[in-house]
Motif scaffolding. Structure first.
Motif, PDB file in Angstrom:
ATOM      1  N   TYR A  32      10.264  40.930  17.753  1.00  0.00           N
ATOM      2  CA  TYR A  32       8.963  41.160  18.346  1.00  0.00           C
ATOM      3  C   TYR A  32       9.237  41.649  19.767  1.00  0.00           C
ATOM      4  O   TYR A  32      10.145  41.155  20.432  1.00  0.00           O
ATOM      5  CB  TYR A  32       8.141  39.871  18.423  1.00  0.00           C
ATOM      6  N   LYS A  49       1.977  44.361  22.729  1.00  0.00           N
ATOM      7  CA  LYS A  49       3.027  43.762  21.911  1.00  0.00           C
ATOM      8  C   LYS A  49       3.257  44.584  20.658  1.00  0.00           C
ATOM      9  O   LYS A  49       2.354  45.267  20.171  1.00  0.00           O
ATOM     10  CB  LYS A  49       2.659  42.337  21.528  1.00  0.00           C
ATOM     11  N   TYR A  50       4.473  44.515  20.159  1.00  0.00           N
ATOM     12  CA  TYR A  50       4.798  45.079  18.857  1.00  0.00           C
ATOM     13  C   TYR A  50       5.358  43.961  17.993  1.00  0.00           C
ATOM     14  O   TYR A  50       6.315  43.276  18.377  1.00  0.00           O
ATOM     15  CB  TYR A  50       5.844  46.201  18.969  1.00  0.00           C
ATOM     16  N   THR A  51       4.754  43.780  16.824  1.00  0.00           N
ATOM     17  CA  THR A  51       5.295  42.806  15.873  1.00  0.00           C
ATOM     18  C   THR A  51       5.671  43.543  14.591  1.00  0.00           C
ATOM     19  O   THR A  51       6.835  43.609  14.223  1.00  0.00           O
ATOM     20  CB  THR A  51       4.296  41.679  15.602  1.00  0.00           C
ATOM     21  N   THR A  52       4.710  44.076  13.913  1.00  0.00           N
ATOM     22  CA  THR A  52       4.985  44.875  12.725  1.00  0.00           C
ATOM     23  C   THR A  52       3.966  45.999  12.670  1.00  0.00           C
ATOM     24  O   THR A  52       3.008  46.015  13.426  1.00  0.00           O
ATOM     25  CB  THR A  52       4.882  44.057  11.430  1.00  0.00           C
ATOM     26  N   THR A  96      11.995  37.890  15.142  1.00  0.00           N
ATOM     27  CA  THR A  96      10.889  38.002  14.191  1.00  0.00           C
ATOM     28  C   THR A  96      10.481  36.617  13.712  1.00  0.00           C
ATOM     29  O   THR A  96      11.321  35.790  13.407  1.00  0.00           O
ATOM     30  CB  THR A  96      11.320  38.839  12.974  1.00  0.00           C
ATOM     31  N   ALA A  99       7.309  33.976  18.502  1.00  0.00           N
ATOM     32  CA  ALA A  99       7.056  34.626  19.797  1.00  0.00           C
ATOM     33  C   ALA A  99       7.132  33.596  20.897  1.00  0.00           C
ATOM     34  O   ALA A  99       6.671  33.814  21.996  1.00  0.00           O
ATOM     35  CB  ALA A  99       5.690  35.298  19.785  1.00  0.00           C
TER      36      ALA A  99
ATOM     37  N   GLU B 101       1.164  35.729  20.497  1.00  0.00           N
ATOM     38  CA  GLU B 101       1.661  36.027  21.822  1.00  0.00           C
ATOM     39  C   GLU B 101       1.337  34.879  22.765  1.00  0.00           C
ATOM     40  O   GLU B 101       0.450  34.078  22.515  1.00  0.00           O
ATOM     41  CB  GLU B 101       1.043  37.322  22.345  1.00  0.00           C
TER      42      GLU B 101
END
Lengths: 114, 113
Positions: A32, A49-52, A96, A99, B101
């Motif tokens: 992440y 944010k970037y997760t998927t 992953t 967070a 987050e």
């Protein structure tokens, strides 16, 4: 182990110019990725944010970042800098699925001049 | 909705003393993480608490400890303070452990003299 490298501890741009803050990460698993901003005497504020999913991520205040797996990069951009963008920016990575344990880069101080 | 609050905002202590910092997460958030920020070492993860249990721990000596209460409020304690403990201590909360987050508080500025 994960790590984050932010290229350039200080970046100076003119108001209205493109902002580009660089972030490269090292991770053994898909991470992440986050960008935070810190104004003087304040805590950190999440920009994006970037997760998927979509690799181009849009955040607050006109910022966006693109996850490029092949380049292990997550650079932050803004088309037109504003004086109020002057602050310190931190890129962060976490494994992953979690967070909660962020590994931060050393930060980039953005200066915006008239 | 109120953000993460940290008290006190500023603190001055003497070497050898101990200190307790407090963090109240955003309402409904159950995970609290602590970070230390110094000019030399940058931002470093201390520990995370979720449902009153420590979930993750960073690489800090045992002088650094924390706890979380049933209302999700958290405290961190530093015993036998050293000059190098002078830092901004940031608390962050998230809805659940590891799935959302984190939102940061304004921090507590600790100065050790």
């Amino acid at each position: 182990a994960q790590s984050v490298t932010q290229l350039g501890s200080h970046v100076s741009v003119s108001e209205g110019a493109l902002v580009l803050l660089r972030c490269n990460y090292s991770s053994s698993v898909p991470p992440y990725l986050f960008w935070y901003v810190q104004y003087p005497n304040q805590g950190l504020q999440l920009l994006l944010k970037y997760t998927t999913g979509a690799t181009l991520v849009k955040g607050i205040n006109g910022f966006e970042a693109e996850f490029k797996k092949s380049e292990t990069s997550f650079h932050l951009t803004k088309p037109s800098a504003h004086m109020s963008d002057a602050a310190e920016y931190f890129c962060a990575v976490s494994p992953t699925g979690t967070a909660s344990k962020l590994t931060f880069g050393t930060g980039t101080r953005l200066q915006v001049t008239l | 909705k109120a953000g993460v609050t940290q008290t006190p905002r500023y603190l001055i202590k003497t070497r050898g003393q101990q200190v307790t910092l407090s963090c109240s997460p955003i309402s409904g958030h159950r995970s609290v993480s602590w970070y230390q920020q110094t000019p030399g070492q940058g931002l470093q993860f201390l520990f995370e608490y979720f449902s009153e249990t420590q979930r993750n721990k960073g690489n800090f000596p045992g002088r650094f400890s924390g706890r979380q209460f049933s209302n999700s409020r958290s405290e961190m304690n530093v015993s036998t303070l050293e000059l190098g403990d002078s830092a901004l201590y940031l608390c962050a909360s998230s809805l659940e452990s590891g799935r959302r987050e984190q939102y940061f508080g304004p921090g507590t500025r600790l100065t050790v003299t």
